[in-house]
Motif scaffolding. Structure first.
Motif, PDB file in Angstrom:
ATOM      1  N   HIS A   1    -136.255 -42.616 -53.242  1.00 19.28           N
ATOM      2  CA  HIS A   1    -136.094 -43.648 -52.220  1.00 19.28           C
ATOM      3  C   HIS A   1    -137.379 -43.886 -51.437  1.00 19.28           C
ATOM      4  O   HIS A   1    -137.571 -44.984 -50.902  1.00 19.28           O
ATOM      5  CB  HIS A   1    -134.936 -43.286 -51.292  1.00 19.28           C
TER       6      HIS A   1
ATOM      7  N   ARG B   1    -139.048 -46.427 -53.512  1.00 17.85           N
ATOM      8  CA  ARG B   1    -138.401 -47.727 -53.343  1.00 17.85           C
ATOM      9  C   ARG B   1    -138.729 -48.340 -51.981  1.00 17.85           C
ATOM     10  O   ARG B   1    -138.877 -49.560 -51.865  1.00 17.85           O
ATOM     11  CB  ARG B   1    -136.875 -47.582 -53.490  1.00 17.85           C
TER      12      ARG B   1
ATOM     13  N   GLY C   1    -134.870 -53.992 -47.843  1.00 20.00           N
ATOM     14  CA  GLY C   1    -134.418 -53.989 -49.230  1.00 20.00           C
ATOM     15  C   GLY C   1    -133.838 -52.665 -49.649  1.00 20.00           C
ATOM     16  O   GLY C   1    -132.925 -52.602 -50.487  1.00 20.00           O
ATOM     17  N   LEU C   2    -134.354 -51.577 -49.077  1.00 25.24           N
ATOM     18  CA  LEU C   2    -133.909 -50.246 -49.486  1.00 25.24           C
ATOM     19  C   LEU C   2    -132.503 -49.912 -49.015  1.00 25.24           C
ATOM     20  O   LEU C   2    -131.698 -49.373 -49.780  1.00 25.24           O
ATOM     21  CB  LEU C   2    -134.889 -49.198 -48.935  1.00 25.24           C
TER      22      LEU C   2
ATOM     23  N   GLU D   1    -129.569 -50.787 -51.046  1.00 21.79           N
ATOM     24  CA  GLU D   1    -129.590 -50.066 -52.315  1.00 21.79           C
ATOM     25  C   GLU D   1    -129.013 -48.662 -52.168  1.00 21.79           C
ATOM     26  O   GLU D   1    -128.381 -48.138 -53.089  1.00 21.79           O
ATOM     27  CB  GLU D   1    -131.022 -49.956 -52.852  1.00 21.79           C
TER      28      GLU D   1
ATOM     29  N   ARG E   1    -123.557 -49.268 -50.649  1.00 20.07           N
ATOM     30  CA  ARG E   1    -122.942 -50.589 -50.518  1.00 20.07           C
ATOM     31  C   ARG E   1    -122.373 -50.806 -49.126  1.00 20.07           C
ATOM     32  O   ARG E   1    -122.050 -51.935 -48.749  1.00 20.07           O
ATOM     33  CB  ARG E   1    -121.830 -50.742 -51.558  1.00 20.07           C
TER      34      ARG E   1
ATOM     35  N   ARG F   1    -128.277 -39.349 -54.746  1.00 19.21           N
ATOM     36  CA  ARG F   1    -128.232 -39.771 -56.144  1.00 19.21           C
ATOM     37  C   ARG F   1    -128.080 -38.545 -57.049  1.00 19.21           C
ATOM     38  O   ARG F   1    -128.612 -37.480 -56.780  1.00 19.21           O
ATOM     39  CB  ARG F   1    -129.523 -40.494 -56.531  1.00 19.21           C
TER      40      ARG F   1
END
Length: 330
Positions: A164, A167, A175-176, A179, A182, A237
């Protein structure tokens, strides 16, 4: 109902990631009480169920209403990007008794009848003793439930931070955040979090701590009340494969890769689906740390891996060449 966090210009400069062993301890205790959180952890529960059953976690569960407020003093935002459990529990033990009393009373009020229980009356009468008792219970939970698997857990959490962080550099904070979950929405400097209850807070230059968690799934925690630093805790993740057995990962490396690199180095390169430390790879592959370290050095010298420091740890990850070799696209 959504919670909203409003960012000012200075807040963008004070956003950071952190990993917290204290947080994982709180969340594993909560997971043991909530079957809907246990899906990804069935293997861990089968292995640790008898040990967990031997712990008396009743007092911690009393302060985990669902839904409701959990005391922030008992599990505050991380004090650094990679603090140890010992550092974090020392901060908990140093909590101000009167602030802890008020925070605990707020939590007890969210469980019908809890405020009138003998345990609650005892706590509110002597908050200093409450702090020490609950800190002791949390420490026992850490040593019994989390510490044995902490190298594996930390590796997953640090891999999430590494991913992350990249990202964030690529797409920015706005934007992160969607991601990551939700439940997170972003619009013109305001983060909206779909959560139980409604909350509004201006960050006021404090920024935001982003904190991955293994045992929080499928929930998110949106913020801490002042004076605590605003924090977003979210599911890390890769938890779906967290408890998978090593099962001869070397077998995943195809014959060409084994012949090219040797079985040990091929296994290490193949195991790096996510960035990991030497100790995490040794645990994952059931190899001696010294052997893994030697393999990592050779793979890095060959241009197949890169290494970067995160806190006290060094994370290894594949270079594009290493990825191509593993995928067979080289």
């Amino acid at each position: 109902m959504p919670s909203r966090l409003h960012f000012g210009e200075d807040d963008f400069l004070r956003c950071r990631f952190a990993v917290s062993p204290l947080w994982e301890t709180q969340e594993v205790v909560r997971m043991l009480k909530r079957p809907e959180r246990q899906g990804y952890h069935a293997h861990w529960l089968r292995r640790m169920g008898r040990v967990a059953a031997g712990l008396d976690l009743t007092d911690l569960w009393l302060l985990m209403p669902q839904p409701g407020h959990c005391p922030d003093w008992l599990c505050p935002p991380p004090i650094g990007p990679a603090a140890t459990f010992e550092e974090e529990i020392a901060a908990v033990r140093a909590s101000d008794p009167q602030a802890a009393r008020a925070d605990t009373a707020k939590s007890l009020a969210d469980t019908p009848g809890a405020l009138d229980s003998p345990r609650a009356r005892e706590w509110l009468r002597n908050p200093a003793r409450m702090i020490q008792h609950l800190s002791d219970v949390m420490e026992e939970a850490w040593h019994t439930l989390v510490a044995p698997d902490w190298p594996r857990l930390r590796a997953l959490l640090e891999a999430d931070v590494a991913f992350h962080s990249r990202r964030l550099a690529e797409v920015g904070l706005g934007g992160l955040l969607p991601e990551i979950s939700r439940r997170f929405g972003w619009r013109t400097g305001t983060l909206t979090v779909e959560f139980r209850g409604e909350h509004e807070r201006r960050l006021g230059g404090q920024g935001l701590v982003l904190m991955p968690s293994v045992f929080i799934w499928p929930d998110v925690v949106s913020t801490f009340e002042p004076p605590w630093q605003p924090t977003l805790a979210y599911p890390a993740r890769g938890i779906g494969g967290l408890w998978a057995e090593p099962a001869a990962r070397a077998d995943r490396a195809d014959d060409v890769l084994v012949r090219l690199l040797g079985r040990g180095r091929a296994a290490v390169l193949t195991a790096l689906d996510e960035p990991a430390t030497t100790s995490a790879l040794a645990h994952r592959l059931s190899l001696a740390p010294s052997s893994v370290s030697a393999h990592l050095t050779l793979l890095r010298d060959a241009g197949l891996l890169t290494a970067r420091r995160y806190g006290h740890q060094v994370l290894y990850e594949r270079t594009p060449l290493g990825m191509a070799l593993v995928s067979g696209d080289g």
